[in-house]
Design a protein around this motif. Structure first.
Motif, PDB file in Angstrom:
ATOM      1  N   ASN A   1       0.661  -1.266  -0.014  1.00 13.47           N
ATOM      2  CA  ASN A   1       0.167   0.048  -0.063  1.00 13.47           C
ATOM      3  C   ASN A   1       0.842   1.026   0.062  1.00 13.47           C
ATOM      4  O   ASN A   1       1.617   1.504   0.844  1.00 13.47           O
TER       5      ASN A   1
ATOM      6  N   LYS B   1      -9.245   4.238  -1.483  1.00 17.54           N
ATOM      7  CA  LYS B   1      -9.215   3.613  -0.399  1.00 17.54           C
ATOM      8  C   LYS B   1      -8.441   4.176   0.882  1.00 17.54           C
ATOM      9  O   LYS B   1      -7.555   5.276   0.582  1.00 17.54           O
TER      10      LYS B   1
ATOM     11  N   GLN C   1      -7.177   4.966   5.114  1.00 17.94           N
ATOM     12  CA  GLN C   1      -6.987   4.494   6.286  1.00 17.94           C
ATOM     13  C   GLN C   1      -6.371   5.533   7.347  1.00 17.94           C
ATOM     14  O   GLN C   1      -6.184   6.701   6.739  1.00 17.94           O
TER      15      GLN C   1
ATOM     16  N   MET D   1      -5.357  -2.362   7.214  1.00 15.43           N
ATOM     17  CA  MET D   1      -6.895  -2.247   7.455  1.00 15.43           C
ATOM     18  C   MET D   1      -6.968  -0.918   6.429  1.00 15.43           C
ATOM     19  O   MET D   1      -6.121  -0.034   6.411  1.00 15.43           O
TER      20      MET D   1
ATOM     21  N   TYR E   1     -13.560   1.847   2.480  1.00 12.95           N
ATOM     22  CA  TYR E   1     -13.851   1.984   0.812  1.00 12.95           C
ATOM     23  C   TYR E   1     -15.213   2.148   0.875  1.00 12.95           C
ATOM     24  O   TYR E   1     -16.118   1.686   1.835  1.00 12.95           O
TER      25      TYR E   1
ATOM     26  N   LYS F   1     -11.788  -3.226   5.196  1.00  9.08           N
ATOM     27  CA  LYS F   1     -10.967  -4.557   5.208  1.00  9.08           C
ATOM     28  C   LYS F   1     -10.312  -4.616   6.172  1.00  9.08           C
ATOM     29  O   LYS F   1      -9.394  -3.814   6.938  1.00  9.08           O
ATOM     30  N   ASN F   2     -10.810  -5.754   7.161  1.00 11.03           N
ATOM     31  CA  ASN F   2      -9.952  -6.119   8.310  1.00 11.03           C
ATOM     32  C   ASN F   2      -8.542  -6.771   8.166  1.00 11.03           C
ATOM     33  O   ASN F   2      -8.330  -7.119   7.301  1.00 11.03           O
TER      34      ASN F   2
ATOM     35  N   ASN G   1      -8.353 -10.074   6.632  1.00 13.06           N
ATOM     36  CA  ASN G   1      -8.866  -9.997   5.338  1.00 13.06           C
ATOM     37  C   ASN G   1     -10.119 -10.275   5.048  1.00 13.06           C
ATOM     38  O   ASN G   1     -10.438 -10.655   3.912  1.00 13.06           O
ATOM     39  N   THR G   2     -10.942 -10.056   6.281  1.00 11.82           N
ATOM     40  CA  THR G   2     -12.446 -10.107   5.873  1.00 11.82           C
ATOM     41  C   THR G   2     -12.965  -8.718   5.722  1.00 11.82           C
ATOM     42  O   THR G   2     -12.487  -7.529   5.952  1.00 11.82           O
ATOM     43  N   ILE G   3     -14.200  -8.684   5.173  1.00 11.37           N
ATOM     44  CA  ILE G   3     -14.852  -7.387   5.043  1.00 11.37           C
ATOM     45  C   ILE G   3     -15.879  -7.264   5.891  1.00 11.37           C
ATOM     46  O   ILE G   3     -16.739  -8.024   6.100  1.00 11.37           O
ATOM     47  N   SER G   4     -16.177  -5.824   6.445  1.00 15.45           N
ATOM     48  CA  SER G   4     -17.466  -5.638   7.239  1.00 15.45           C
ATOM     49  C   SER G   4     -17.821  -4.411   6.867  1.00 15.45           C
ATOM     50  O   SER G   4     -17.106  -3.475   6.430  1.00 15.45           O
TER      51      SER G   4
ATOM     52  N   TRP H   1     -18.998  -0.675   7.831  1.00  8.81           N
ATOM     53  CA  TRP H   1     -18.215   0.369   8.755  1.00  8.81           C
ATOM     54  C   TRP H   1     -18.768   1.630   8.996  1.00  8.81           C
ATOM     55  O   TRP H   1     -19.349   2.109   8.144  1.00  8.81           O
TER      56      TRP H   1
END
Length: 98
Positions: free
Chosen positions: A5, A26, A28, A37, A40, A73-74, A77-80, A82
């Protein structure tokens, strides 16, 4: 921040960061502890039903209309979904990453 990144713009207020978010960038916080993390914007649109709870609201193509929302993006690598905290909204350490 992950090594791949690259910081494009930094030290933004949340208001300034929202402009980039709406352009598909994106974001952070510099001071986030979670490595890699970022948040987006997920564009609204018609998406295939994934839950029995909403199936009765689907159209003939088995899709429902979703409004835009913010996602994160946690670290794992999971997405929640926000929602920014008050601290996030008042922070001036937002950065845009590629």
């Amino acid at each position: 921040m992950e090594a791949n990144n690259v910081v494009i713009k930094e030290n933004l207020t949340f208001g300034e960061a929202l402009i980039f978010l709406k352009k598909g960038e994106k974001l952070q916080r510099i001071n986030w502890n979670g490595k890699g993390m970022f948040v987006y914007l997920v564009e609204g649109g018609n998406y295939k039903v994934q839950s029995r709870a909403i199936k009765k609201y689907a159209d003939e193509h088995e899709t429902v209309k979703y409004n835009p929302y913010m996602a994160i993006k946690n670290v794992d690598n999971t997405i929640s979904t926000w929602v920014p905290s008050v601290n996030d909204c008042l922070a001036e350490d937002w950065q845009v990453v590629d």
